[in-house]
Design a protein around this motif. Structure first.
Motif, PDB file in Angstrom:
ATOM      1  N   THR A   6       0.968  -1.248   0.091  1.00 38.34           N
ATOM      2  CA  THR A   6       0.174  -0.133   0.013  1.00 38.34           C
ATOM      3  C   THR A   6       1.043   1.359  -0.073  1.00 38.34           C
ATOM      4  OG1 THR A   6      -1.602  -1.087   1.170  1.00 38.34           O
ATOM      5  CG2 THR A   6      -1.917   1.211   1.184  1.00 38.34           C
ATOM      6  N   ASP A   7       2.154   1.112   0.643  1.00 34.16           N
ATOM      7  CA  ASP A   7       2.913   2.349   0.760  1.00 34.16           C
ATOM      8  C   ASP A   7       3.428   2.682  -0.767  1.00 34.16           C
ATOM      9  OD1 ASP A   7       2.420   2.495   3.316  1.00 34.16           O
ATOM     10  OD2 ASP A   7       4.452   1.373   4.015  1.00 34.16           O
ATOM     11  N   ALA A  28      -2.749  11.724  -0.679  1.00 33.01           N
ATOM     12  CA  ALA A  28      -3.746  10.824  -0.178  1.00 33.01           C
ATOM     13  C   ALA A  28      -5.059  11.452   0.425  1.00 33.01           C
ATOM     14  CB  ALA A  28      -3.071   9.777   0.900  1.00 33.01           C
ATOM     15  N   SER A  31      -9.341   7.266   3.864  1.00 31.12           N
ATOM     16  CA  SER A  31      -9.062   6.440   4.921  1.00 31.12           C
ATOM     17  C   SER A  31      -7.583   6.536   5.343  1.00 31.12           C
ATOM     18  CB  SER A  31      -9.449   5.151   5.002  1.00 31.12           C
ATOM     19  OG  SER A  31      -9.395   4.439   3.616  1.00 31.12           O
ATOM     20  N   PRO A  32      -6.514   6.678   4.028  1.00 29.06           N
ATOM     21  CA  PRO A  32      -5.308   6.743   4.158  1.00 29.06           C
ATOM     22  C   PRO A  32      -4.727   8.052   4.980  1.00 29.06           C
ATOM     23  CG  PRO A  32      -5.517   6.051   2.004  1.00 29.06           C
ATOM     24  CD  PRO A  32      -6.893   6.542   2.461  1.00 29.06           C
ATOM     25  N   LEU A  37      -6.455   3.620   7.381  1.00 30.17           N
ATOM     26  CA  LEU A  37      -6.635   2.821   6.423  1.00 30.17           C
ATOM     27  C   LEU A  37      -6.385   1.297   6.741  1.00 30.17           C
ATOM     28  CD1 LEU A  37      -6.060   2.173   3.150  1.00 30.17           C
ATOM     29  CD2 LEU A  37      -3.316   2.361   3.559  1.00 30.17           C
ATOM     30  N   SER A  42      -9.808  -1.123   2.489  1.00 27.80           N
ATOM     31  CA  SER A  42      -9.983   0.309   2.131  1.00 27.80           C
ATOM     32  C   SER A  42      -9.738   0.387   0.582  1.00 27.80           C
ATOM     33  CB  SER A  42      -9.199   1.066   3.145  1.00 27.80           C
ATOM     34  OG  SER A  42      -9.764   0.808   4.341  1.00 27.80           O
ATOM     35  N   LEU A  44      -7.863   3.189  -1.656  1.00 28.06           N
ATOM     36  CA  LEU A  44      -6.651   4.032  -1.600  1.00 28.06           C
ATOM     37  C   LEU A  44      -7.067   5.286  -2.505  1.00 28.06           C
ATOM     38  CD1 LEU A  44      -4.196   4.739  -0.229  1.00 28.06           C
ATOM     39  CD2 LEU A  44      -3.063   3.429  -2.043  1.00 28.06           C
TER      40      LEU A  44
END
Length: 61
Positions: A6-7, A28, A31-32, A37, A42, A44
């Motif tokens: 995700t990062d 972002a 949620s992030p 997140l 979730s 992104l």
């Protein structure tokens, strides 16, 4: 700490979009950004701020 999958998404998004559209910033959202997140659940959401007006020629490359 190692980066998670995700990062790496924002970095991949920027490297993919930047050749076609000059990007001033990517942020972002949702949620992030709120610290909520949940990987695998979730969405992104990313927002790209472009360096000029968006036109039909920008969209069509």
């Amino acid at each position: 700490m190692a980066a998670t999958e995700t990062d790496l998404v924002p970095e991949r998004f920027v490297s993919g979009i930047r050749p076609a559209v000059p990007t001033a910033a990517v942020r972002a959202h949702g949620s992030p950004a709120m610290g909520d997140l949940r990987p695998g659940r979730s969405a992104l959401d990313l927002i790209a701020v472009v360096e000029g007006p968006w036109t039909a020629s920008t969209e069509n490359g």
